[in-house]
Motif scaffolding. Structure first.
Motif: not given
Length: 514
Positions: A88-104
């Motif tokens: 469901h990551a593609g339907q939830n911007p907050d999941i995607q943004l937290h993933e990018q925080l993890d990448y950072a």
């Protein structure tokens, strides 16, 4: 209303769609996944059951040992959540943004500070577009950590820039939380006690509103600051029975989404709630033409095949569509036709009952009972009213419990159930005695039904007229109109006086609505 099972892992499995199950199997077979996939055997076993049953699982999968079961369930639960997060990551911007925080964080740990900062800048831009200042603040805190510890050749002007960004973001977050807190508390007051019952209630609610509502100019706020500002005003005016003001703010709530169409996708539930509260205001105002217009908007949104769907939105749409469809039948006086939707309503109520809160379920039962009452099917009305009365948790919507009992009393009278009427009168008397405040409408109806059995047959019509005239005067008093929102007793009395079905009386009134 017992649930099939309260075991979290079983409930989660039973909620999965076919594609979610397929994704889970692919997810657990990915390279690097655990080699010990006993939890997959457990998944298949639980998926095949109608109710959670450890004995049936052990019989189906003999290789599983009972001592392993608790740990396997915990592991399966974690794996399911991890799979659903990816799905469901593609339907939830907050999941995607937290993933990018993890990448950072990964880039930072590897020593790639400039890459980490670029990733954080991307997070901030996405979070601002999605109106998620709390994620902006997380990114800013991480940026400050990197800038303060390492020479990145960008520190010259970044200190002031980051400080200003953080200060502005914190201010917006503080306002947002203050407004959401006020909105939630006002909603809690409504769930507990319903509308203001008297001047003292009005003063208490107004004092609370003045104390807890921050003075935020809405044109300076972000999307959620405006939204919570409008929400708080909707609940305040609903509590205070100022439905015209409530209508204005509910319309602002919906207009906010119309001005930012992308938020309908990102915050679908809040958009649906806005439409529902707008419909509730219009229903209370008897503004039928606008009510039907907004109901059509809700119906079209629900029927849109391209909209984003989730269990949460489907549950809300179920509640709000059926609630407002029934309200439309009430306004139109078409109670008998309204009975046609009850089988579908009950089927979906059974499907969603484990996710529905008690308040919503009781409201639906009351509306079903009212449909049966208006159609003259008093025994069926009593059946659903009893489902409300049997609940002992009276702190939840005491007013709903009260009007269910009064309608139940009237239904017994209409059904000619003299044997049960005396018991019902004593039961209502006992309940009213426990209430914090008895309103004149409740007292007058109770007095009438307690004495109607001793009135001579040729005097009954005049007694109905006297009661109707008293209630019309009461309904015109400040804060005394609340009971008539739940129980249109005046229309019932007019039907008894004129000798026609109550829905015919309602249909006459409908023809005079705007």
């Amino acid at each position: 209303m017992p649930n099939k099972s309260q075991e979290p892992v079983f409930q989660l499995i039973k909620s999965l769609t076919r594609t979610e199950k397929r994704h889970f199997r692919l997810f657990t077979s990915r390279p690097g996944a655990s080699e010990d996939l006993k939890f997959l055997l457990l998944f298949d076993a639980l998926d095949a059951l109608d109710t959670a049953d450890d004995a049936a699982v052990m019989a189906q999968v003999p290789s599983l040992k009972r001592v392993q079961l608790a740990n396997l369930k915990a592991n399966l639960y974690r794996q399911l959540l991890a799979s659903l997060r990816v799905y469901h990551a593609g339907q939830n911007p907050d999941i995607q943004l937290h993933e990018q925080l993890d990448y950072a964080r990964v880039l930072y740990n590897k020593g790639f500070y400039q890459q980490a900062l670029r990733m954080l800048e991307k997070v901030k831009q996405g979070a601002r577009q999605a109106e998620m200042p709390h994620i902006v603040l997380l990114a800013l805190d991480f940026e400050k950590l990197i800038e303060s510890q390492y020479i990145t050749r960008s520190l010259k002007d970044r200190a002031d820039t980051l400080t200003a960004e953080a200060t502005d973001t914190v201010a917006h977050l503080a306002n947002q939380h203050a407004l959401s807190n006020a909105s939630l508390r006002l909603y809690g007051l409504y769930l507990k006690a319903g509308h203001a019952r008297n001047r003292a209630d009005h003063e208490r609610i107004a004092a609370f509103f003045r104390t807890h509502m921050p003075a935020v100019p809405t044109h300076d706020g972000g999307f959620f600051e405006k939204l919570y500002f409008y929400q708080a005003h909707v609940w305040y005016h609903t509590l205070d029975q100022d439905f015209r003001a409530g209508y204005r703010y509910a319309q602002k709530w919906v207009d906010l989404f119309e001005a930012a169409p992308q938020m309908k996708e990102l915050q679908t539930m809040l958009y649906i709630k806005g439409l529902h509260n707008l419909l509730a205001s219009l229903y209370n105002l008897l503004y039928y033409s606008k009510f039907k217009q907004v109901l059509n908007t809700l119906e079209e949104f629900a029927a849109n095949q391209t909209r984003r769907s989730s269990p949460n939105t489907e549950i809300l749409l179920f509640q709000y569509l059926f609630t407002n469809r029934i309200n439309a039948y009430f306004l139109e006086g078409r109670f008998t036709e309204g009975l046609e939707i009850i089988p579908d309503l009950l089927e979906q109520l059974e499907r969603y009952k484990s996710q529905l809160d008690l308040h919503r379920t009781l409201v639906l039962y009351y509306k079903i009972a009212s449909l049966y009452f208006g159609s003259g099917e008093f025994v069926k009305s009593i059946e659903y009213l009893n489902l409300i009365i049997q609940h002992k948790e009276l702190s939840l919507r005491e007013d709903l419990q009260c009007f269910a009992r009064i309608l139940n009393l009237i239904a017994h009278y209409e059904a000619g159930d003299d044997a049960s009427l005396d018991y019902q009168i004593r039961s209502v008397y006992h309940f009213l005695g426990k209430m914090d405040d008895q309103q004149p409408m409740q007292v007058e109806i109770f007095r009438f039904l307690r004495t109607v059995g001793s009135i001579a047959p040729h005097e009954v019509r005049e007694a109905f007229i006297r009661l109707r005239d008293k209630l019309i005067v009461i309904a015109a008093m400040p804060y005394e109109g609340r009971p008539f929102l739940y129980l249109d007793i005046v229309s019932w009395l007019e039907s008894k006086i004129s000798g026609v079905p109550v829905q015919e009386v309602m249909q006459r009134k409908f023809r005079q609505m705007k």
